[in-house]
Scaffold this motif. Sequence first.
Motif, PDB file in Angstrom:
ATOM      1  N   LYS A  12       0.836  -1.195   0.000  1.00 50.35           N
ATOM      2  CA  LYS A  12       0.000   0.000   0.000  1.00 50.35           C
ATOM      3  C   LYS A  12       0.870   1.243   0.000  1.00 50.35           C
ATOM      4  CE  LYS A  12      -0.657   0.318   5.036  1.00 50.35           C
ATOM      5  NZ  LYS A  12      -1.655   0.367   6.136  1.00 50.35           N
TER       6      LYS A  12
ATOM      7  N   TRP B  16       2.366   4.792   1.024  1.00 51.66           N
ATOM      8  CA  TRP B  16       2.714   5.373   2.313  1.00 51.66           C
ATOM      9  C   TRP B  16       3.393   6.714   2.073  1.00 51.66           C
ATOM     10  CZ3 TRP B  16       7.948   4.761   4.826  1.00 51.66           C
ATOM     11  CH2 TRP B  16       7.976   5.360   6.094  1.00 51.66           C
TER      12      TRP B  16
ATOM     13  N   GLU C 105       0.975  15.108   6.083  1.00 50.69           N
ATOM     14  CA  GLU C 105       0.239  16.105   5.301  1.00 50.69           C
ATOM     15  C   GLU C 105       1.148  17.035   4.499  1.00 50.69           C
ATOM     16  OE1 GLU C 105      -0.965  19.695   8.171  1.00 50.69           O
ATOM     17  OE2 GLU C 105      -1.570  17.751   8.973  1.00 50.69           O
TER      18      GLU C 105
ATOM     19  N   TYR D 151      -4.358  18.052   4.422  1.00 50.86           N
ATOM     20  CA  TYR D 151      -4.897  16.795   4.949  1.00 50.86           C
ATOM     21  C   TYR D 151      -3.785  15.757   4.912  1.00 50.86           C
ATOM     22  CZ  TYR D 151      -5.048  15.201   0.101  1.00 50.86           C
ATOM     23  OH  TYR D 151      -4.693  14.835  -1.183  1.00 50.86           O
ATOM     24  N   ASP D 152      -3.998  14.624   5.545  1.00 48.64           N
ATOM     25  CA  ASP D 152      -3.008  13.558   5.553  1.00 48.64           C
ATOM     26  C   ASP D 152      -3.369  12.542   4.467  1.00 48.64           C
ATOM     27  OD1 ASP D 152      -1.222  11.531   6.009  1.00 48.64           O
ATOM     28  OD2 ASP D 152      -1.576  11.406   8.171  1.00 48.64           O
TER      29      ASP D 152
ATOM     30  N   ASN E 165      -2.270   9.726   3.980  1.00 51.17           N
ATOM     31  CA  ASN E 165      -2.353   8.378   4.525  1.00 51.17           C
ATOM     32  C   ASN E 165      -3.762   8.062   5.019  1.00 51.17           C
ATOM     33  OD1 ASN E 165       0.521   7.500   4.405  1.00 51.17           O
ATOM     34  ND2 ASN E 165       0.822   9.252   5.755  1.00 51.17           N
ATOM     35  N   GLN E 166      -4.529   9.099   5.352  1.00 47.64           N
ATOM     36  CA  GLN E 166      -5.925   8.967   5.765  1.00 47.64           C
ATOM     37  C   GLN E 166      -6.747  10.059   5.074  1.00 47.64           C
ATOM     38  OE1 GLN E 166      -5.082   9.268  10.092  1.00 47.64           O
ATOM     39  NE2 GLN E 166      -5.999   7.213  10.247  1.00 47.64           N
TER      40      GLN E 166
ATOM     41  N   ARG F  61      -9.619  10.383   3.771  1.00 46.21           N
ATOM     42  CA  ARG F  61     -11.056  10.565   3.957  1.00 46.21           C
ATOM     43  C   ARG F  61     -11.404  11.158   5.318  1.00 46.21           C
ATOM     44  NH1 ARG F  61     -12.848   8.607  -0.598  1.00 46.21           N
ATOM     45  NH2 ARG F  61     -11.570   7.028  -1.630  1.00 46.21           N
ATOM     46  N   VAL F  62     -10.386  11.351   6.150  1.00 49.34           N
ATOM     47  CA  VAL F  62     -10.596  12.026   7.425  1.00 49.34           C
ATOM     48  C   VAL F  62     -10.542  13.531   7.199  1.00 49.34           C
ATOM     49  CG1 VAL F  62      -9.671  12.405   9.742  1.00 49.34           C
ATOM     50  CG2 VAL F  62      -9.598  10.115   8.715  1.00 49.34           C
TER      51      VAL F  62
ATOM     52  N   TYR G 186      -9.614  17.036   8.050  1.00 50.68           N
ATOM     53  CA  TYR G 186      -8.600  17.560   8.962  1.00 50.68           C
ATOM     54  C   TYR G 186      -8.883  18.985   9.421  1.00 50.68           C
ATOM     55  CZ  TYR G 186      -5.522  13.582   9.018  1.00 50.68           C
ATOM     56  OH  TYR G 186      -4.996  12.340   9.269  1.00 50.68           O
TER      57      TYR G 186
ATOM     58  N   GLN H 112     -14.631  16.446   1.784  1.00 50.17           N
ATOM     59  CA  GLN H 112     -13.486  15.671   1.305  1.00 50.17           C
ATOM     60  C   GLN H 112     -12.977  16.211  -0.021  1.00 50.17           C
ATOM     61  OE1 GLN H 112     -15.276  11.787   1.293  1.00 50.17           O
ATOM     62  NE2 GLN H 112     -14.477  11.251   3.304  1.00 50.17           N
TER      63      GLN H 112
END
Length: 625
Positions: free
Chosen positions: A160, A162, A167, A278-279, A281-282, A284-285, A287, A311
């Motif tokens: 995956k 990384w 961010e 935003y990050d 790595n995540q 869809r969160v 920030y 998003q």
Amino acid sequence: MADPLRSLPERALRTRARVVSAFFCGVCFLGLAARLFYLQFVGGDWFSQRALGQQLQDTVVPADRGKIYSADGVLLAANSSCWTIRASPREMPEDKVSLAAQGLAEILELDPADLLEKFSQRSSNDCLLRYRVDREMADAVRDFCEENGVTGVRINQDSKRWYPEGEFLASVLGFTNVDNAGVSGLELEYNDVLTGENGVVLTAVNAWGYTLEQSYATEQFPEEGNSLVLTIDANIQRFLENALNYAVQEHNVAARSVGIVMDVDTGAVLAMATTPAYDPNQPRVIYDETARAAVDALSGEERAKALQLAQQTQWRNKAVSDLYEPGSVFKLITCAAALDAGVIQPDSTFYCGESISVAGTRFHCANHRSHGMQNVTLALMNSCNQSFIQIGARLGKEAFCDYFAAFGLREATGIDLPAEPKESLYYTADRMGPVELASCAFGQSSKVSYIEMAAAVCAIVNGGNLMRPYVVSEILSPEGELVERISPSCTRRVIKEETSITMRTMMEAVVEGGGGQNAQIAGYRVGGKSGTSQKLDSEDETARIASFVAVAPIDDPQYLCLVCLDEPHSWTTAGGSLSAPVCAEVLEQTLVYKGVPRAPEAGNADSSAQAAAELPADGDTFYGA
């Protein structure tokens, strides 16, 4: 004794029967021969592949994506090992189905009822349980299956994306989806370059799909994708992001901020940021705490729509994808065009009174200030709307539109990032009346992208060459060998060298004694221009974009910094007050980092700069009554 009269017909009948039988035998033989020929020579490959498909089970081994590096060697995007959990219900013992569903659901954080339904489909040879879990979860699955005698569960190693820096540079890098395909940013733009070639493992199985005890396996090894080396310098990117983040918090910027640092001679983007970020790595969160709180306050379909919008907003690289009103920064374009066309000279004078009427519409300067009689340098220092309305009128709508296009403000820059608008919003000469020309001349009524504006100002100071902005400098093979080097590309020459020299002098005067004094840097000569544009399409009539563009050293232009704060809520909205200090901070750190020596004194601008008194921080505003 047989009757000779009857023997003849019987013999003829037997002969005919033999002939007919031979004929049908021949037809059957030829048919079988033709079918055999077809099976062997015509359809042989198809049947062979089908047989192999029944006899072999293939497992895809995902390839790593190519890495992404900054210009100074910082690893920005890499790959990490993970595991995908799959199951073959037909290989699972009947008495273990319920236990497996309950135990694996707990480990994989899934619904036990859903797993039980999947495992109950006894004819299934493959079903996905969960994509890309970490080592701890994969080990827990393996231990559970071994301790409880559960077979038919496969733990396949996967890969995956990384992003080691979190961010950092998120809006430029973008991110990938669960299939490791690019969704936004460079990951999307260079997806074909970064994507590797998957490997495969072939294993022999019997007619029911079970792996043979005396089986064999062949492997085609995966091949990693090519890597990218960016023009982005990680240190300059940090200078920019840190300064922008502080400005967003200090001035309560509601609609995000944009910053761009470019090499003025090549068009290479040295830093680009949209904050808050935003990050990846995540991704869809949400920030942005304010946006996240607004989404969490909703429910049902309304929440789903708000979440999707939030998003999409945080993923959007505003520096490339959004259009904005440049405001008084655009006066650099009008001034350069008029000087280059010869309709004005540096000592041309214009009068600024209480207001100016154009076809029945009255325009005024910021705070209704009257600047009186002034030359072109003073008009730029004062950011005088009325003077630039007169300059625009001298230039004329045809020439104005021609220079607007020549500076690349009508079409996409061609930067190697996705989602750049194909064209901006502007008036053509046939649709432009006196009022439209007046408002366009001082930076309203047109919308361009931030990267277009940065590239156009680079052309003003670098001698007149419009360079194509770019963010990837090299493509490398998995072994690190050079595959392709991207060279600077000049789109066209826009203005003459002498015009560029004159503009640099005027821009330095703006910083030395005009509305850009907050962009001064001790020991360096800086030129720039402020802008405070009205968002004409906003429901909030007070909404403004505070912007500043600065170039240093202005006597030998090397670096440009454009900073735009969208809808600040502070003690002022003036770009010269809010954005100019950000430019100064970023440029000073960049110049020191790049080893550009300071002068004992910053140098003197045109003497007219010293003659300016009580200049406003910005000259934008708008329509009078």
